[in-house]
Each structure stands twice: as structure tokens, then as C-alpha cells.
Design a protein around this motif. Structure first.
Motif, PDB file in Angstrom:
ATOM      1  N   ILE A 474     -24.341 -11.610  39.644  1.00  0.00           N
ATOM      2  CA  ILE A 474     -24.679 -10.456  40.629  1.00  0.00           C
ATOM      3  C   ILE A 474     -24.414 -10.863  42.113  1.00  0.00           C
ATOM      4  N   PRO A 475     -24.145  -9.889  42.772  1.00  0.00           N
ATOM      5  CA  PRO A 475     -23.546  -9.860  44.177  1.00  0.00           C
ATOM      6  C   PRO A 475     -24.641 -10.208  45.183  1.00  0.00           C
ATOM      7  N   GLY A 521     -29.870  -8.305  35.114  1.00  0.00           N
ATOM      8  CA  GLY A 521     -28.961  -8.458  36.507  1.00  0.00           C
ATOM      9  C   GLY A 521     -29.060  -7.291  37.444  1.00  0.00           C
ATOM     10  N   LEU A 522     -29.796  -7.307  38.296  1.00  0.00           N
ATOM     11  CA  LEU A 522     -29.707  -6.037  39.388  1.00  0.00           C
ATOM     12  C   LEU A 522     -28.864  -6.227  40.512  1.00  0.00           C
ATOM     13  N   ASP A 523     -28.232  -5.433  41.059  1.00  0.00           N
ATOM     14  CA  ASP A 523     -27.445  -5.431  42.094  1.00  0.00           C
ATOM     15  C   ASP A 523     -28.190  -4.292  43.225  1.00  0.00           C
ATOM     16  N   LEU A 524     -28.711  -5.258  44.318  1.00  0.00           N
ATOM     17  CA  LEU A 524     -29.472  -4.481  45.110  1.00  0.00           C
ATOM     18  C   LEU A 524     -28.846  -4.363  46.418  1.00  0.00           C
ATOM     19  N   ALA A 525     -27.422  -4.483  46.504  1.00  0.00           N
ATOM     20  CA  ALA A 525     -26.674  -4.239  47.679  1.00  0.00           C
ATOM     21  C   ALA A 525     -27.273  -4.836  49.094  1.00  0.00           C
ATOM     22  N   ILE A 553     -36.404 -10.910  31.741  1.00  0.00           N
ATOM     23  CA  ILE A 553     -36.207 -11.616  32.821  1.00  0.00           C
ATOM     24  C   ILE A 553     -35.572 -10.815  33.895  1.00  0.00           C
ATOM     25  N   ILE A 554     -35.936 -10.631  34.863  1.00  0.00           N
ATOM     26  CA  ILE A 554     -35.303  -9.812  35.902  1.00  0.00           C
ATOM     27  C   ILE A 554     -34.637 -10.736  37.082  1.00  0.00           C
ATOM     28  N   MET A 555     -33.267 -10.576  37.156  1.00  0.00           N
ATOM     29  CA  MET A 555     -32.718 -11.440  38.113  1.00  0.00           C
ATOM     30  C   MET A 555     -32.124 -10.564  39.449  1.00  0.00           C
ATOM     31  N   THR A 556     -32.396 -10.868  40.678  1.00  0.00           N
ATOM     32  CA  THR A 556     -31.945 -10.181  41.740  1.00  0.00           C
ATOM     33  C   THR A 556     -31.511 -11.346  42.609  1.00  0.00           C
ATOM     34  N   HIS A 557     -30.992 -10.807  43.885  1.00  0.00           N
ATOM     35  CA  HIS A 557     -30.514 -11.941  44.785  1.00  0.00           C
ATOM     36  C   HIS A 557     -31.718 -12.198  45.733  1.00  0.00           C
ATOM     37  N   GLU A 558     -32.336 -11.302  46.303  1.00  0.00           N
ATOM     38  CA  GLU A 558     -33.384 -11.817  47.262  1.00  0.00           C
ATOM     39  C   GLU A 558     -34.654 -11.675  46.500  1.00  0.00           C
ATOM     40  N   PRO A 559     -35.509 -12.742  46.944  1.00  0.00           N
ATOM     41  CA  PRO A 559     -36.946 -12.840  46.404  1.00  0.00           C
ATOM     42  C   PRO A 559     -37.995 -11.930  47.101  1.00  0.00           C
ATOM     43  N   GLY A 585     -45.645  -4.936  31.671  1.00  0.00           N
ATOM     44  CA  GLY A 585     -46.140  -6.122  31.300  1.00  0.00           C
ATOM     45  C   GLY A 585     -45.084  -6.869  30.472  1.00  0.00           C
ATOM     46  N   ARG A 586     -43.970  -6.288  30.017  1.00  0.00           N
ATOM     47  CA  ARG A 586     -42.855  -7.316  29.556  1.00  0.00           C
ATOM     48  C   ARG A 586     -42.000  -7.965  30.291  1.00  0.00           C
ATOM     49  N   CYS A 587     -42.122  -7.896  31.613  1.00  0.00           N
ATOM     50  CA  CYS A 587     -41.253  -8.694  32.652  1.00  0.00           C
ATOM     51  C   CYS A 587     -42.157 -10.012  32.807  1.00  0.00           C
ATOM     52  N   ARG A 588     -41.845 -11.237  32.171  1.00  0.00           N
ATOM     53  CA  ARG A 588     -42.164 -12.441  32.137  1.00  0.00           C
ATOM     54  C   ARG A 588     -41.532 -13.262  33.418  1.00  0.00           C
ATOM     55  N   LEU A 589     -40.511 -13.087  33.866  1.00  0.00           N
ATOM     56  CA  LEU A 589     -40.139 -13.959  34.860  1.00  0.00           C
ATOM     57  C   LEU A 589     -39.200 -13.088  35.790  1.00  0.00           C
TER      58      LEU A 589
END
Length: 701
Positions: A474-475, A521-525, A553-559, A585-589
Motif C-alpha cells: 500500500i502507498p 490494505g487501505l490507501d489513505l492518501a 486485519i486492517i493495514m494502513t500506512h499511518e497509525p 467486532g470482526r477486526c482483530r488486528l
């Protein structure tokens, strides 16, 4: 024997650095030829204009320091080259407002003209000489070892030293052709000063340095013979200066400057021919230490150094600032590459093929690796890539050795190359370390553009059949500085990152993993949030594909969970809405990068079980280190309490490193302290009126 050879071997590599010795000889000659009256005149001139000379020295020194990163570098794209021209313009403006050298008593026009003439002539003669020598080597009249090309820099440096020597001679001895016809051969030489019965005269002459200088000019540097002695060269001889009271005839005297120049050129040619024709290179090998250094240098990968963020002299940083201004001004709110991807893939019509990948869902088990913020320093990025490429790693867990196999899947959380996205930074800082760590297939070409992905190896017909490592990316914010153009070209339209296959087609994606697990994998720009079409894709995917007992599992660039706490802000509202109202509630990480450290927080057991269970930050992909002690107070996100389980560096170590940076940062980035003040000084100084030495500033009352 090796030790003896090391001691006896010449310290310089082949060929000799003759110009270094010549520079020392010229410097000593300059000091020797300066007579006492010249010293007095020089000191008098410097005393009158010491302030202006100091101003010149400081100005040129600071400009060399500030412009040195731009020398020999071509910055792409071309619009960023304005930096070097702007600096050059400021230098010209500053020098123009200072007094000229001529007004301060220094006239260098004659010496400069003579220097350029001799310098250009020397380079031309030596180039012709080397071409002839190569011709002889080509036809076999010179030994094969002599075919090694000379260093162009060595030729240029020798010509410069030769020209300086001739100019120094002209400054102190002139160009009068004084030879043995006037002096007499018996009295020529330094010992003509010491005649029998005249010790007091010799002593008086020795004390008068200018008389000694004249004797040396006449005795040591006078040409031997006249132009008539060399009939074949007489018409090419450069005649010296002469004076006559009556009608003047053509001089038969040889110019001392020509004689000195011809002597130096002849010595260079003779020395070069002897070295290259007598096996000198074979009898003078490099020392053992030099050989090992050369071998290590040849074997060392050509990695780039860490980005000098706070040096203030990096051209890439100026380009980064410019690109950031363009991105914020043009792209944010006006053009969004994510919407363009959605429109081309018809996401609004329910088409998901370019964003959804389910080829891993049928595996019995799956290991994946996660990293972010790579592409800073080559050595650090390669170290991480090399660990990721190992078939297995071993670690201790409660005094037992655990084997961790290489991940079937590599997830990279953005910021692929620093400081800005470009073809150069992506290739040198991102792709090269990974290619060294795990080579791409032999048939793959770097210039290849993937039109129809995935491009599978020969014999593999379906992505599910491929059992090699794969990579999804992801960018990050740095990847968005050019509107995501470089990311789309190198990630979405290339098939291999070293030995990792990249099936990815767009900047965001959904991966269906075994046992009911998913990766979003999310792109938050640069908005730090999802756009509408991206939100629609994931919302419909959750409704149609994600089951009630699945885990995401949700992956982003910025925490944003920890940055919002630190800055007391609220960002990523669309992401939060997707997690709470759609995943339920299904997002574990949740995992992200951006912060260049490792921190893992877990939900307190007594809290709401429907909240996110783990929060992970892993920006240890090879970039510089961020502190962890500033986040020690983080304990709550999205209304749920969390506790820190692990951190690297440890909080105590982070505090200790930050305390040491008070001095270490100043020592490493000392240029940063001067840049602001220096730029301010130059901008204001260029507005001052032009000053002449003869001007007097009077105060009007």
C-alpha cells in the motif's frame, strides 16, 4: 614475503600521482621566489583591504559548502534544477556588489590569459600523445599491459600544475631570453655567486633575496642554446621578450616559458612511456592492504547512503518540499488517483476482480511478514530485506528454539522510497536492496512493463499454483507526493520485487486468507482517510464475502489511533466507521507503519470484546529511528483501554538515545545550524549597494 612486499611497494596505485609532487614543488618555488620587497608590498595590500579579502574568502567558502551537493548531479525532474541556478545567481549578485580585484591592487589578467593558453595547449598536446601511444599499442609495438587507459583527471591535473608553474615563473622572472651568451657558461649556476676571494659579496647577495632570485632565473631556468640550434623546431619556437634601441630584428633567443613548458611536457611523455613499456605495473603491485580494500570495494553493493534529512544541503529535500506543495495544492481535493482507479475498474458497478484476491484461501496454513517505511538507507533496507528473504529464522522462546519459516506473503505498509517518489529513488533505494536479498527470475527484465497481471513463471497457469513468495503493497504519504504516479508505474505495472511476485493491480486491495482470515490494505492518501469508492468496495465486500465468524486485519500506512492520541485530533473517520458499523467486532488486528519503531498494544481483557484486539506499529523497514518513550502514556483508543506489550527500542533505551541526541544530532547535522542564517545573510546582502574601496561613508546630520 608479503610483509616485505607491502613495505617496499610504492604507496600510490598505478600510475603514480606525479601531480601531487609537482604541486608541492610549485608551492615551494612560489615561496622561494617571493622576495623581501614583494612580501612588504603584499602585506601592505592585504593590510589595506583585509576586510574585503576576508569577505571574499567567507563568501566563496560558504557558497562552495552550500552548492557542493549539486555539483555533478542531475536532478530529475528538470524543474527542480532551479536550485543550482538560483544559488549561482545569488553568488554572482554578491560578488558583483563587492570591490573588484583590480581595485584592491591585484591585476591577474595577464597571468590568467597565460594560464588558459598554456593549459589548453598542454591538454591538446597530451591528448595527441596518448592517441599516438594507443595507436602504437594497437599495432603491437607496445606491451599489452600498457593498454590501460590513463586517468583523464590525472592528465587534467598535470596540465593545471604545469600551467601554474609557468605562470609563477612569468610572475617572478618574466619572459626575457637570458642564456649563456650573456652570462657565460663558466659563471652559470648557483656557484657563480661564490667567487674566490669575495665571501662578503656572496653574503650580501644572499641577504638580498631579489638578487638571488635574478641569478636563479638567469642561471637555472635560462634556455640552453638558441633557436638556430634547433632548425627543425625553430619556426615553432615561442620567442621571448626583447628590447632594442634601434631597428629591431627577429630574435633568435628561446622563450624561457616555452623552454620550461617543453621540459615538463617531455618529462611527462618520457615517464609515461617508460612506465608503460618496461613492465612497471607488473613489478610494482598493490600492497596487500590496498588489494583487499579494492576487492571489498568491487564486491560491495552500490547502495545509497541514508537521506540527510537535517543537513540542509540535499537537493532531494528541496525537490521533496516542492513536490509536497504541488501535491497539497493540486491533488488534494482536486484530483485523486484512487477515484481514477475505481472508474477504470468499474467499482461503482460492482466489479471487484482488480481489488480482490482469493488465491491464498485454500492453503492449509500461511505465514506472512509485515514491514513498512523502507527505502531510506541502502544498508539498513538490505539488512531487513535479507532477513525477509531467508528460508527460515530461529528465535528463542522460553529457552526453546523456534523456527520461523519465510512468509508466503510479504505485506509492505507504504513509504517505499525517501525522500520523494521518483524512478531513481524507487530503483536505487527500494528495488535494489530487495533484488540483492532475493534475486528475481533470470528471464525477468527491469524495463518490462506488466500489462496483464499476474504474469506467472513458465509452466504456471494459475495464481493458485504458484508456491513462491508474494508481495502486496500500500502507498504511504511519501509515495503520494507525485500524485501516486511512480507507485502505479513500479508497483501496479511491474511483476517482481526481487524474488517476490507482485500480482497487485491497484493501490488498495483485499486478500482472502485461509481459515476465515482477511487482509484489507487501505490507501489513505494524503487525506489520511478512505475515499468514497474505496469505502463502497470494502463495505460491499464485507456484506457479500466476510462471514460472521471471520477475522479481518486492517493495514494502513499511518497509525491514527496513536497519532490522534498524541496530537489530540480525530482522523480517519471513514475507516473508523467501517470498523465499527460494518465489521462489528470482526477486526482483530490493525497494523501500520509511518512511525519508525515497533510498538504493540493489546486490549485489556475486561474491555468490550467487540473492539479491536491488537494494535501494531512496525515502521522498522530500514528508515531512521523514531522514539517510543513519547508514546508511553498511550492507553486508550476508540473508547477501549489498551496496554503496551512490546516496544523497540525499549522506552528506557529510547529516552537514553534521545538524551544523547542533544550533542550527537548537533555533531552530525552541524550544517543545519548555518543554512537558515546563511540564506538570510545572502538575501539581504544582495540588496546592498555596490561598494568601492575608494568610497567613504559619511554620516549626514
Amino acid at each position: 614475503m608479503e610483509k616485505v612486499r607491502t613495505i617496499l611497494t610504492h604507496t600510490y596505485p598505478y600510475p603514480h600521482e606525479h601531480s601531487r609532487h609537482a604541486i608541492i614543488a610549485v608551492a615551494i618555488g612560489c615561496l622561494f621566489f617571493i622576495s623581501s620587497d614583494n612580501i612588504h608590498t603584499l602585506i601592505h595590500k592585504l593590510d589595506n583591504n583585509i576586510k574585503w579579502w576576508s569577505m571574499y574568502a567567507c563568501l566563496l567558502g560558504f557558497f562552495y559548502f552550500f552548492s557542493s551537493p549539486f555539483v555533478g548531479k542531475t536532478i530529475k525532474p528538470s524543474y527542480s534544477n532551479f536550485s543550482r541556478w538560483y544559488i549561482a545567481w545569488i553568488l554572482v549578485a554578491a560578488v558583483y556588489h563587492l570591490p573588484s580585484f583590480q581595485s584592491m591592487g591585484v591585476d591577474m589578467r595577464m597571468n590568467l590569459s597565460l594560464f588558459l593558453t598554456i593549459y589548453i595547449s598542454s591538454i591538446f598536446v597530451l591528448i595527441v600523445f596518448h592517441l599516438i601511444f594507443y595507436g602504437l599499442w594497437y599495432v603491437g609495438l607496445v606491451s599489452r599491459v600498457a593498454g590501460r587507459r590513463p586517468e583523464i583527471l590525472t592528465i587534467v591535473q598535470n596540465c593545471a600544475v604545469l600551467s601554474v608553474a609557468c605562470c609563477v615563473f612569468y610572475s617572478h622572472c618574466g619572459n626575457q631570453a637570458l642564456n649563456e651568451k650573456r652570462l657565460g657558461r663558466r659563471d652559470s649556476g648557483l656557484f657563480s655567486l661564490l667567487k674566490k676571494g669575495e665571501p662578503s659579496i656572496w653574503l650580501s647577495k644572499f641577504l638580498k633575496m631579489y638578487e638571488l632570485k635574478d641569478e636563479i632565473c638567469k642561471s637555472w631556468f635560462a634556455p640552453v642554446g638558441s633557436a638556430g640550434d634547433y632548425p627543425l623546431l625553430s619556426k615553432w619556437v615561442i620567442y621571448g621578450e626583447f628590447s632594442c634601441s634601434g631597428p629591431c630584428e627577429s630574435s633568435d633567443e628561446i622563450s624561457p616559458i616555452y623552454s620550461l613548458w617543453a621540459t615538463f611536457i617531455g618529462l611527462y611523455m618520457a615517464n609515461y612511456v617508460v612506465e608503460r613499456s618496461t613492465g612497471w605495473a607488473l613489478t610494482h603491485p598493490l600492497s596487500v592492504e590496498k588489494t583487499e580494500k579494492l576487492k571489498n570495494k568491487q564486491m560491495k553493493p552500490n547502495f545509497l547512503d541514508m537521506v540527510p534529512w537535517y543537513s540542509g544541503t540535499s537537493a532531494d529535500l528541496f525537490k521533496t518540499v516542492f513536490d509536497l506543495l504541488v501535491s497539497v495544492t493540486v491533488f488534494v481535493g482536486r484530483f485523486d488517483m484512487r477515484m481514477m482507479q475505481a472508474a477504470m475498474s468499474k467499482v461503482h458497478e460492482g466489479v471487484k476482480e482488480d481489488f480482490l484476491y482469493d488465491h491464498l484461501s485454500e492453503k492449509d496454513q500461511l505465514w506472512f511478514d509485515f514491514m513498512a517505511d523502507t527505502g531510506d538507507g541502502g544498508n539498513s533496507s538490505y539488512s531487513v530485506a535479507r532477513l525477509l528473504a531467508q528460508p527460515s529464522l530461529y528465535t528463542l522462546d522460553n529457552n526453546s528454539l523456534q523456527q520461523l519459516p519465510r512468509g508466503d506473503l510479504l505485506l509492505i505498509g507504504g513509504d517505499l522510497a525517501y525522500p520523494n517518489p521518483s524512478a531513481f529513488t524507487y530503483e536505487k533505494r527500494f528495488f535494489r536492496p530487495f533484488e540483492y536479498a532475493l534475486q528475481s527470475p533470470s528471464w525477468y527484465k527491469d524495463v518490462h512493463i506488466a500489462v496483464e497481471k499476474p504474469e506467472l513463471p513458465f509452466g504456471v497457469t494459475d495464481l493458485k499454483q504458484y508456491d513462491g513468495p508474494q508481495c502486496f503493497v500500500i502507498p504511504g504519504n511519501h509515495d503520494w507526493f507525485d500524485g501516486l504516479q511512480t507507485f502505479m508505474r513500479y508497483i501496479c505495472h511491474k511483476s517482481w520485487l526481487g524474488g517476490w511476485l507482485m500480482p497487485q493491480k491497484k493501490s488498495y486491495f483485499a486478500l482472502q486468507l485461509p481459515k476465515g482470515w482477511w487482509v484489507f490494505g487501505l490507501d489513505l492518501a494524503l487525506h489520511n482517510d478512505m475515499d468514497v469508492y474505496q469505502f463502497k468496495f470494502f463495505a460491499e465486500l464485507i456484506k457479500e464475502k466476510v462471514k460472521e465468524n471471520d477475522s479481518v486485519i486492517i493495514m494502513t500506512h499511518e497509525p491514527n489511533w496513536i497519532l490522534d492520541w498524541y496530537w489530540d485530533d480525530v482522523t480517519g473517520k471513514n475507516v473508523t466507521y467501517l470498523v465499527k458499523d460494518h465489521l462489528k467486532g470482526r477486526c482483530r488486528l490493525r497494523m501500520a507503519g509511518d512511525l519508525h519503531h515497533y510498538m504493540r498494544h493489546s486490549r485489556v481483557p475486561t474491555e468490550n470484546p467487540d473492539s479491536i484486539q491488537h494494535l501494531l506499529v512496525n515502521g522498522c523497514g530500514g528508515a531512521f529511528l523514531h522514539p517510543t518513550h513519547v508514546f508511553r502514556g498511550f492507553d486508550k483508543a476508540y473508547g477501549t483501554a489498551y496496554e503496551m506489550k512490546a516496544a523497540y527500542p525499549e522506552v528506557e533505551d529510547s529516552s537514553r538515545i534521545a538524551l544523547g541526541n542533544i550533542l550527537k544530532f548537533r555533531k552530525k547535522n552541524w550544517q543545519f545550524d548555518f543554512i537558515g542564517g546563511f540564506i538570510y545573510f545572502i538575501l539581504t546582502f544582495s540588496m546592498f549597494p555596490q561598494v568601492c574601496v575608494t568610497h567613504r561613508i559619511t554620516r549626514l546630520v
